[in-house]
Scaffold this motif. Structure first.
Motif, short mmCIF file in Angstrom:
data_model
loop_
_atom_site.label_atom_id
_atom_site.label_comp_id
_atom_site.label_asym_id
_atom_site.label_seq_id
_atom_site.Cartn_x
_atom_site.Cartn_y
_atom_site.Cartn_z
N ALA A 1 95.00 94.10 -60.90
CA ALA A 1 94.94 92.87 -61.71
C ALA A 1 95.31 91.66 -60.85
O ALA A 1 94.60 90.65 -60.84
N VAL B 1 109.62 88.55 -57.34
CA VAL B 1 110.07 87.39 -58.12
C VAL B 1 111.15 87.90 -59.07
O VAL B 1 110.90 88.75 -59.93
N ASP C 1 98.27 96.20 -66.63
CA ASP C 1 99.07 97.11 -67.46
C ASP C 1 100.30 96.45 -68.09
O ASP C 1 100.87 97.00 -69.02
N GLY D 1 100.96 98.54 -55.97
CA GLY D 1 100.97 99.03 -57.34
C GLY D 1 100.84 100.53 -57.49
O GLY D 1 100.99 101.29 -56.53
N GLN D 2 100.53 100.91 -58.71
CA GLN D 2 100.56 102.34 -59.08
C GLN D 2 99.60 103.19 -58.26
O GLN D 2 99.84 104.37 -58.03
N ASN E 1 87.21 107.32 -60.06
CA ASN E 1 86.50 106.71 -61.19
C ASN E 1 86.37 105.20 -61.05
O ASN E 1 86.02 104.52 -62.00
N CYS F 1 93.32 110.19 -64.59
CA CYS F 1 93.11 109.98 -63.16
C CYS F 1 92.94 111.30 -62.42
O CYS F 1 92.07 111.43 -61.57
N GLN G 1 93.80 101.49 -66.80
CA GLN G 1 92.95 101.95 -65.70
C GLN G 1 92.83 100.83 -64.68
O GLN G 1 92.95 99.64 -65.02
N ALA G 2 92.53 101.20 -63.44
CA ALA G 2 92.39 100.19 -62.40
C ALA G 2 91.27 99.20 -62.76
O ALA G 2 91.41 97.99 -62.57
N ALA H 1 109.31 96.54 -56.25
CA ALA H 1 109.62 96.06 -57.61
C ALA H 1 109.21 97.13 -58.62
O ALA H 1 108.15 97.74 -58.48
N ILE I 1 108.04 100.58 -57.38
CA ILE I 1 106.70 100.86 -56.83
C ILE I 1 106.45 99.96 -55.62
O ILE I 1 106.79 98.77 -55.64
N ALA I 2 105.84 100.53 -54.60
CA ALA I 2 105.54 99.75 -53.39
C ALA I 2 104.51 98.68 -53.71
O ALA I 2 103.76 98.78 -54.69
P1 FAD Z 1 100.22 97.93 -61.03
O1 FAD Z 1 99.28 98.80 -60.29
O2 FAD Z 1 101.20 98.55 -61.94
O3 FAD Z 1 100.96 97.03 -59.93
C1 FAD Z 1 101.90 96.08 -60.26
C2 FAD Z 1 102.65 95.70 -58.99
O4 FAD Z 1 103.48 94.58 -59.27
C3 FAD Z 1 103.56 96.79 -58.45
O5 FAD Z 1 103.35 96.98 -57.08
C4 FAD Z 1 104.97 96.27 -58.67
O6 FAD Z 1 105.85 96.67 -57.64
C5 FAD Z 1 104.72 94.75 -58.62
N1 FAD Z 1 105.75 94.01 -59.31
C6 FAD Z 1 106.41 94.37 -60.45
N2 FAD Z 1 107.34 93.44 -60.76
C7 FAD Z 1 107.24 92.47 -59.81
C8 FAD Z 1 107.93 91.25 -59.58
N3 FAD Z 1 108.90 90.82 -60.41
N4 FAD Z 1 107.61 90.50 -58.50
C9 FAD Z 1 106.62 90.90 -57.64
N5 FAD Z 1 105.93 92.06 -57.83
C10 FAD Z 1 106.24 92.82 -58.89
N6 FAD Z 1 93.61 104.30 -62.69
C11 FAD Z 1 92.30 104.51 -62.42
O7 FAD Z 1 91.45 103.73 -62.83
N7 FAD Z 1 91.92 105.56 -61.64
C12 FAD Z 1 92.80 106.44 -61.11
O8 FAD Z 1 92.42 107.41 -60.44
C13 FAD Z 1 94.18 106.24 -61.37
N8 FAD Z 1 95.12 107.06 -60.87
C14 FAD Z 1 96.43 106.86 -61.15
C15 FAD Z 1 97.38 107.75 -60.64
C16 FAD Z 1 98.72 107.55 -60.91
C17 FAD Z 1 99.73 108.52 -60.33
C18 FAD Z 1 99.13 106.47 -61.73
C19 FAD Z 1 100.61 106.26 -62.02
C20 FAD Z 1 98.20 105.59 -62.26
C21 FAD Z 1 96.85 105.79 -61.99
N9 FAD Z 1 95.86 104.94 -62.49
C22 FAD Z 1 94.55 105.13 -62.20
C23 FAD Z 1 96.23 103.79 -63.34
C24 FAD Z 1 96.21 102.52 -62.47
O9 FAD Z 1 96.97 102.75 -61.33
C25 FAD Z 1 96.78 101.36 -63.26
O10 FAD Z 1 96.08 101.17 -64.47
C26 FAD Z 1 96.65 100.06 -62.44
O11 FAD Z 1 97.23 100.22 -61.17
C27 FAD Z 1 97.30 98.90 -63.16
O12 FAD Z 1 97.18 97.81 -62.32
P2 FAD Z 1 98.07 96.50 -62.47
O13 FAD Z 1 97.40 95.50 -61.60
O14 FAD Z 1 98.28 96.16 -63.89
O15 FAD Z 1 99.49 96.79 -61.88
#
Ligand code: FAD
Ligand code: NDP
Length: 315
Positions: free
Chosen positions: A13, A86, A284, A43-44, A53, A142, A292-293, A36, A39-40
């Motif tokens: 996102a 942050v 998320d 992200g996830q 996918n 996933c 999902q990603a 944060a 998680i590194a």
């Molecule tokens: P996230 O990926 O959750 O990333 C958010 C980031 O923000 C993190 O790195 C966090 O450290 C950082 N953050 C948090 N707070 C702060 C702050 N205060 N300041 C700065 N940074 C901060 N989806 C798929 O579509 N296909 C897959 O195969 C798949 N496999 C997955 C496998 C696993 C084990 C998991 C746990 C999830 C999987 N997903 C998959 C789901 C997918 O990873 C998530 O839906 C997606 O990563 C969400 O993206 P996001 O951008 O919302 O945030």
């Protein structure tokens, strides 16, 4: 320092928002976090192996590699990235002031894309360095299609909509799916409950908990305990999926923005707009359903376009 657009987060996102905002010449500054929410940066998806996918990668791609590419694309168009979390933000007036690990500043608009962290159980055998990601996962959608799970018995822990949905999904691949729930009543909605009860491949272990994950190099069995009789037994399974909920990374907002009863940020329908003009939420952190990603990336794109419109209308 003063910025036009601050993006907080580093998953699909945040980086999609950054790519769109940078191409719109908003000169976004992105704080990717330093461990944060546990998680590194990236992200996830940095916690998983193959992502199969996400469209555009017909052979699949490793999660960390995919996030390296997202990051490179953000930078290519001029996003400034800081590896800092942050920790504080003041959303009471514009420009919004924030404090990160090593610097502070202000921004005319903010995109919050801090994601959510899947809850895990600290069961012996299921931790990092043990069998986590070796048959144990927190995302059936996933990982469920992995060859290791085909025609094998699998187990899901949880009793909510996610657990039932994941158990139903896994019946496509597994031979039997044990739904291990700590109570004798599911929390899932009635229609989802019926779906589980009607599925001959789902066996519900009522009032049971998993007490241990067993296996040499890959999961081979779980030890379960019947909470009503205290009896314990091993069940052979090749996969164990936690579906016990997620924690959105919203604690740093300290209640300044509208959230639901589970602390997810509330956005307006068909929009990433929060209750605070100029503050948008994507991924998320505002989505407890799809997770999902690709859906996170889609909402990141929306957030950038909405931020661009907002900034155009506010000088
Ligand atoms: P996230 O990926 O959750 O990333 C958010 C980031 O923000 C993190 O790195 C966090 O450290 C950082 N953050 C948090 N707070 C702060 C702050 N205060 N300041 C700065 N940074 C901060 N989806 C798929 O579509 N296909 C897959 O195969 C798949 N496999 C997955 C496998 C696993 C084990 C998991 C746990 C999830 C999987 N997903 C998959 C789901 C997918 O990873 C998530 O839906 C997606 O990563 C969400 O993206 P996001 O951008 O919302 O945030
Ligand atoms: P929930 O919080 O609804 O359910 C979590 C489940 O995990 C509960 O059954 C809970 O048990 C169990 N649990 C929690 N902690 C533990 C633990 N330590 N040990 C064992 N079991 C545990 O989370 P969901 O992810 O299922 O759902 C989140 C939200 O998303 C809900 O609002 C849901 O409706 C929604 N959603 C909707 C979907 C849909 O409409 N298709 C799909 C997925 C989610 P207990 O019941 O005993 O508390």
């Amino acid at each position: 320092m003063s910025h036009r657009l601050l993006i907080i987060g580093s998953g699909p996102a945040a980086h999609t928002a950054a790519i769109y905002a940078a191409r719109a010449e908003l000169k976004p500054v992105l704080f990717e976090g330093f461990m944060a929410g546990g998680i590194a940066a990236g992200g996830q998806l940095t916690t998983t192996t193959d992502v199969e996918n996400y469209p555009g990668f017909p052979e699949g791609i490793m999660g960390p590699d995919m996030m390296d590419r997202f990051r490179a694309q953000s930078e290519r168009f001029g996003t400034t990235i800081h590896t800092e979390t942050v920790n504080e933000i003041d959303l009471s007036s514009r420009p919004f002031r924030f404090k990160a690990d090593a610097q502070e500043g202000s921004a005319d608009s903010v995109i919050i894309a801090t994601g959510a962290t899947a809850k895990r159980l600290e069961i012996p055998g299921a931790n990092d360095g043990e069998l986590w990601q070796k048959g144990i996962s927190a995302c059936a959608v996933c990982d469920g299609a992995l060859p290791a799970f085909r025609n094998q018995p699998l187990a899901v822990i949880g009793g909510g909509d996610s657990a039932v949905e994941e158990a139903s999904f896994l019946t496509k691949y597994g031979s039997t799916v044990y739904l291990v729930h700590r109570r004798d009543e599911l929390r899932a909605s009635k229609i989802m409950q019926q779906r589980a009860l009607d599925n001959p491949k789902i066996e519900i272990l009522w009032s049971h908990v998993v007490t241990q994950a067993k296996g040499a190099d890959f999961l081979e069995a779980v030890r379960v305990k019947d909470l009503k009789t205290d009896e314990e037994r091993d069940i052979p399974v090749a996969g164990l999926f936690f579906a016990i909920g997620h924690t959105p990374n919203t604690s740093f907002l300290k209640g300044q923005i509208d959230t639901d009863d589970q602390d997810y940020i509330v956005t307006k329908p068909d929009s990433t707009q929060t209750n605070i003009p100029g503050v948008f939420a994507a991924g998320d952190v505002q989505d407890k359903k799809w997770r999902q990603a690709i859906t996170a990336a889609g909402s990141g794109c929306m957030a950038a376009l909405e931020a661009e419109q907002f900034l155009a209308g506010h000088g």
